[in-house]
Motif scaffolding. Structure first.
Motif, short mmCIF file in Angstrom:
data_model
loop_
_atom_site.label_atom_id
_atom_site.label_comp_id
_atom_site.label_asym_id
_atom_site.label_seq_id
_atom_site.Cartn_x
_atom_site.Cartn_y
_atom_site.Cartn_z
N LEU A 33 0.80 -1.23 0.00
CA LEU A 33 0.00 0.00 0.00
C LEU A 33 0.83 1.28 0.00
CD1 LEU A 33 -2.80 -1.01 2.55
CD2 LEU A 33 -2.96 -0.90 0.05
N HIS A 34 2.14 1.14 0.18
CA HIS A 34 3.00 2.34 0.25
C HIS A 34 3.00 3.08 -1.08
CE1 HIS A 34 6.58 4.83 0.75
NE2 HIS A 34 6.34 4.70 2.05
N LYS A 35 2.94 4.40 -1.02
CA LYS A 35 2.84 5.23 -2.24
C LYS A 35 4.05 5.08 -3.16
CE LYS A 35 4.76 9.20 0.09
NZ LYS A 35 4.57 10.41 0.78
N GLU A 36 5.21 4.68 -2.64
CA GLU A 36 6.42 4.54 -3.45
C GLU A 36 6.68 3.10 -3.91
OE1 GLU A 36 8.61 6.99 -4.52
OE2 GLU A 36 7.01 8.30 -3.83
N PHE A 37 5.74 2.20 -3.64
CA PHE A 37 5.95 0.78 -3.92
C PHE A 37 6.40 0.52 -5.36
CE2 PHE A 37 4.13 -3.40 -5.24
CZ PHE A 37 5.02 -4.19 -4.54
N VAL A 38 5.78 1.13 -6.32
CA VAL A 38 6.12 0.88 -7.73
C VAL A 38 7.40 1.60 -8.12
CG1 VAL A 38 5.34 1.18 -10.11
CG2 VAL A 38 3.73 0.41 -8.36
N LYS A 39 7.55 2.87 -7.74
CA LYS A 39 8.70 3.67 -8.17
C LYS A 39 9.96 3.40 -7.35
CE LYS A 39 6.00 7.57 -9.83
NZ LYS A 39 5.69 8.98 -9.64
N ASN A 40 9.80 3.13 -6.04
CA ASN A 40 10.95 3.00 -5.15
C ASN A 40 10.68 1.90 -4.11
OD1 ASN A 40 13.17 3.37 -3.51
ND2 ASN A 40 12.96 5.58 -3.38
N PRO A 41 10.79 0.64 -4.52
CA PRO A 41 10.49 -0.46 -3.60
C PRO A 41 11.35 -0.46 -2.34
CG PRO A 41 10.80 -1.29 -5.84
CD PRO A 41 11.16 0.16 -5.85
N ALA A 42 12.60 -0.03 -2.45
CA ALA A 42 13.48 0.01 -1.27
C ALA A 42 12.93 0.98 -0.23
CB ALA A 42 14.90 0.40 -1.68
N GLU A 43 12.48 2.12 -0.67
CA GLU A 43 11.88 3.10 0.25
C GLU A 43 10.58 2.57 0.85
OE1 GLU A 43 11.52 6.73 2.36
OE2 GLU A 43 13.21 5.78 1.36
N ALA A 44 9.80 1.88 0.05
CA ALA A 44 8.55 1.28 0.55
C ALA A 44 8.85 0.26 1.64
CB ALA A 44 7.78 0.64 -0.59
N LEU A 45 9.89 -0.55 1.45
CA LEU A 45 10.27 -1.53 2.48
C LEU A 45 10.71 -0.82 3.76
CD1 LEU A 45 12.29 -4.25 0.54
CD2 LEU A 45 10.25 -4.63 1.92
#
Length: 111
Positions: A33-45
């Motif tokens: 559900l994180h807003k950066e999941f698609v563009k920045n998976p590392a940040e989402a994690l």
């Protein structure tokens, strides 16, 4: 979208299973559900580890729970591998029969 993704995680509970079970149930949802999941998976994690911790701390305070957990997760996005961890849990990659160092584990003596 047409990108293949896979998520794996291991949680090692300390002082009970509540924190480990909670993390196993919620971390992947927070990542997805994180807003950066698609563009920045590392940040989402990274952000999702923090959010899941905050959520569990709220629950633990309310329910007087005293457990904790270490955790490690691997998110494969296409041909890229993203690793996140907390505590002394570790990920090992074996490539053509040889161990590849992916992380420096948390240890008490490390700054």
């Amino acid at each position: 979208d047409d990108v293949d993704r896979a998520y794996f995680a291991v949680f090692d509970g300390h002082g009970g299973v509540d924190a480990a079970d909670y993390s196993a149930t919620h971390l992947h949802v927070n990542v997805g559900l994180h807003k950066e999941f698609v563009k920045n998976p590392a940040e989402a994690l990274k952000c999702s580890f923090q959010k899941t911790d905050e959520m569990f701390l709220f629950k633990a305070k309310r329910e007087k729970l005293r457990s904790g957990t270490t955790g490690v997760s691997a998110l494969i996005v296409g041909s890229k591998l993203h690793i996140a961890w907390l505590g002394d849990s570790q990920v090992m990659l074996v490539q053509q029969g040889k161990a590849v160092m992916l992380m420096e584990p948390h240890k008490p003596e490390r700054e």
